[in-house]
Scaffold this active site. Sequence first.
Site, PDB file in Angstrom:
ATOM      1  N   CYS A  29       0.851  -1.195   0.000  1.00  0.00           N
ATOM      2  CA  CYS A  29       0.000   0.000   0.000  1.00  0.00           C
ATOM      3  C   CYS A  29       0.886   1.245   0.000  1.00  0.00           C
ATOM      4  O   CYS A  29       2.097   1.160   0.212  1.00  0.00           O
ATOM      5  CB  CYS A  29      -0.937   0.026   1.211  1.00  0.00           C
ATOM      6  SG  CYS A  29      -0.079   0.180   2.782  1.00  0.00           S
ATOM      7  N   CYS A  32       3.117   1.799   2.884  1.00  0.00           N
ATOM      8  CA  CYS A  32       4.372   1.046   2.882  1.00  0.00           C
ATOM      9  C   CYS A  32       5.482   1.881   2.245  1.00  0.00           C
ATOM     10  O   CYS A  32       6.621   1.892   2.720  1.00  0.00           O
ATOM     11  CB  CYS A  32       4.218  -0.257   2.093  1.00  0.00           C
ATOM     12  SG  CYS A  32       3.007  -1.403   2.776  1.00  0.00           S
ATOM     13  N   ASP A 439       0.841  14.978 -29.020  1.00  0.00           N
ATOM     14  CA  ASP A 439       1.832  14.848 -30.076  1.00  0.00           C
ATOM     15  C   ASP A 439       1.084  15.032 -31.403  1.00  0.00           C
ATOM     16  O   ASP A 439      -0.131  14.845 -31.456  1.00  0.00           O
ATOM     17  CB  ASP A 439       2.460  13.454 -29.988  1.00  0.00           C
ATOM     18  CG  ASP A 439       3.494  13.220 -31.081  1.00  0.00           C
ATOM     19  OD1 ASP A 439       4.302  14.130 -31.322  1.00  0.00           O
ATOM     20  OD2 ASP A 439       3.469  12.142 -31.697  1.00  0.00           O
ATOM     21  N   ASP A 638       2.303   8.500 -29.106  1.00  0.00           N
ATOM     22  CA  ASP A 638       2.266   7.156 -29.684  1.00  0.00           C
ATOM     23  C   ASP A 638       3.637   6.616 -30.042  1.00  0.00           C
ATOM     24  O   ASP A 638       3.749   5.480 -30.481  1.00  0.00           O
ATOM     25  CB  ASP A 638       1.394   7.151 -30.945  1.00  0.00           C
ATOM     26  CG  ASP A 638       2.084   7.857 -32.116  1.00  0.00           C
ATOM     27  OD1 ASP A 638       2.791   8.853 -31.857  1.00  0.00           O
ATOM     28  OD2 ASP A 638       1.920   7.415 -33.263  1.00  0.00           O
ATOM     29  N   ASP A 642       8.066   9.879 -27.489  1.00  0.00           N
ATOM     30  CA  ASP A 642       7.173  10.444 -26.464  1.00  0.00           C
ATOM     31  C   ASP A 642       7.372   9.793 -25.096  1.00  0.00           C
ATOM     32  O   ASP A 642       6.751  10.212 -24.116  1.00  0.00           O
ATOM     33  CB  ASP A 642       5.697  10.251 -26.884  1.00  0.00           C
ATOM     34  CG  ASP A 642       5.368  10.958 -28.188  1.00  0.00           C
ATOM     35  OD1 ASP A 642       5.854  12.089 -28.376  1.00  0.00           O
ATOM     36  OD2 ASP A 642       4.639  10.383 -29.006  1.00  0.00           O
TER      37      ASP A 642
END
Length: 750
Positions: A29, A32, A439, A638, A642
């Site tokens: 979690c 932690c 983009d 894509d 990027d």
Amino acid sequence: MSAQTIDSPAKKSGSKVLKQSFPVLEMTCAACAVSVESMLKNTKGVKAASVNYANQTALVEFDPATTQPTDLQQAVRSIGYDLVVDVEDPQRVKEEAQRKHYEEIKSRTIWSAVLSVPVVIIGMFFMEWKMGTYISMLLAAPVVFYFGQSFFVHAFKQARFGKANMDTLVALSTGIAFLFSLFNTIFPEFWHNRGVHAHVYYEAAAVVITFITLGKLLEERAKSKTSSAIKKLMGLQPKTVHARIDGVEMELPIASVKVGHIIIVRPGEKIPVDGVVTSGSSYVDESMISGEPVPVEKSPGQKVFAGTINQKGSFEFEAQKVGADTLLSQIIKMVQEAQGSKAPVQKLVDKIAGIFVPIVIGISILTFIVWMVIGGDDAFTHALLTSITVLVIACPCALGLATPTAIMVGVGKGAENNILIKDAESLELAHKVNAIILDKTGTITEGKPQVAAFEWLEGSENTDRLREILYALEKKSEHPLAEAVTSYLKGTAETQVESFESITGKGVKGTVNGITYYVGSKQFLEESNCMGCANLDAKAEQWKANANTVIWFADSRKVLAAIGIADRIKDSSKAAIEALQKKGIDVYMLTGDNEQTAHAVAKQVGLKHYKAEVLPSGKAEFIKQLQAEGKIVAMVGDGINDAHALAQADVSIALGKGTDIAMDVAKMTLITSDLQSIPKALNLSSKTVMGIRQNLFWAFIYNVIGIPIAAGVLYPINGFLLDPMIAGAAMALSSLSVVSNSLRLKFAKI
């Protein structure tokens, strides 16, 4: 692991600070991550530490003169977690450990449920069956102390350092409930002599462990497939290279390449290191660097970069940057740092639990003390029952399920609408986005050059024959734009070209039936003394203004045709951008393309903000600027180029038709590459977060009302004391309400 040396004040005294990323194991979690980060910061020699729960990594700055990675590992292990150090492939070790951890939780959940069902049936319907009490004890014991042992182990290790988390409350409530029930099973006369029935609460203890383990399984499932982006980026570099050393060609391992070596690159090969072309020429696909689909011509004196892909030609180049200095290695390092340096997002449930856990423990102790003081003859009986009831009713089952159940339904809803969500963090954060970076190539546009316009010279005769000649010439050409033309002319009969010549950077020419024909740039035609055409020139200027690249077809006397080639804008782009702007979101387009093309595309889709000729690092820097202004930034891309920007953004969205690496780095993927899915993703986030908040409200209000009643506040008024059995039922009911509320999202419209 990635390591780099950075400047620091310590450097002046002769030492250096090492900045290194380590995989962290066993974190369950966000609390932690806080514990690990706190432990690392308090370790000798550590200057700074940042632990990312979503990425399961720790980015640590430490002085290697006083601290070694094994010291960091020991510190983390002392509180029940682990740090992966001193192995060749830490990423693989982390992925394998997480896979095993997921399988363990899955097994524990299944067996806990199998053993808990008969315990619940006995506890609810056969309470007076004496043998049933012993059966419940035997079935509940492995659930609590074997399948739930991690709660007790983590709670103990946290307690050693004065810390408490959800594991602490689970361990206390289930442990005390089981031990109290065990005492009542073995010594029932203790209560009978005091006129009280010896209740057992095995079903409460077993069901609590089962529900909490189920909640953790749901969270782990979302994270089980960790990102392999770094591994795929590294895979872009070939393992061996062909080099010319002292006039002799030889094959070398990539690690043996040194600055000054002459590297030979053949058609279709990946370029292994950065350098400058010394001989030969070709076109190189640099889309991973620039994001642009058109390969770039390379001739002597021009730079080439590791990871880019050579097309049909061959060339040699001199290695200038090798190893960690190449642009590809820099991209890998930037992605690692952007992913690892993010502060862990503290989930709302863990923030509440951070205050809630110690308060509940305090209330339980206070309840025991108060009843011992004012309880009269039955002081101990009431004190023990009420303090245990407080812990049982306050067990954070509903609190623990509030987030993962809503996230699970939200992720499923997203999948139905072509939105793949990788983790809860992005789904929780997306509704806050007020700036989106798009983009251009492959995101706003199709990402594939196509013939957008074709114009013959007025009065041209026998255009069918001319089409055959153009098709034959372009089919022989190695230029990437030639593919757009041959695709456009597909189905045309092919004629015989008697002689053919490709002039690098200008175009091609060939002879058919004694006549020489040319295809290429306007400058190439002018150099070949071909006459222009005012009508076609005007058309060409219009096409250029609309972001088209223009190539020309001519014979030895005059221009015959002009062809406009463009990367077509997707049908959905303009509508999607308008929808985002109506939400009050600032939309920016960043592209590596030139200013004229960028301006034309921005104008067509209604964008007010855009930047042209932006490199990958420039995109990430622009996102950092927006974040410094207080913006919550989403990046949509894509390509490999990027990856750094996607990792830097608060919310990263990849397009399903893009590269695997972009999809691995991004936290969301749009399967259809339809930009109209972006507003849907933001709406889904908003509804999911609303569901989480509602869940937390009900889980919290249940405790606000239930805990005082469990502590006995009603006893002085009407003599009512809450039975731990009823407390266990109330706890289960609160969990049911949370799950039911989460399921409502299935029918919501986004």
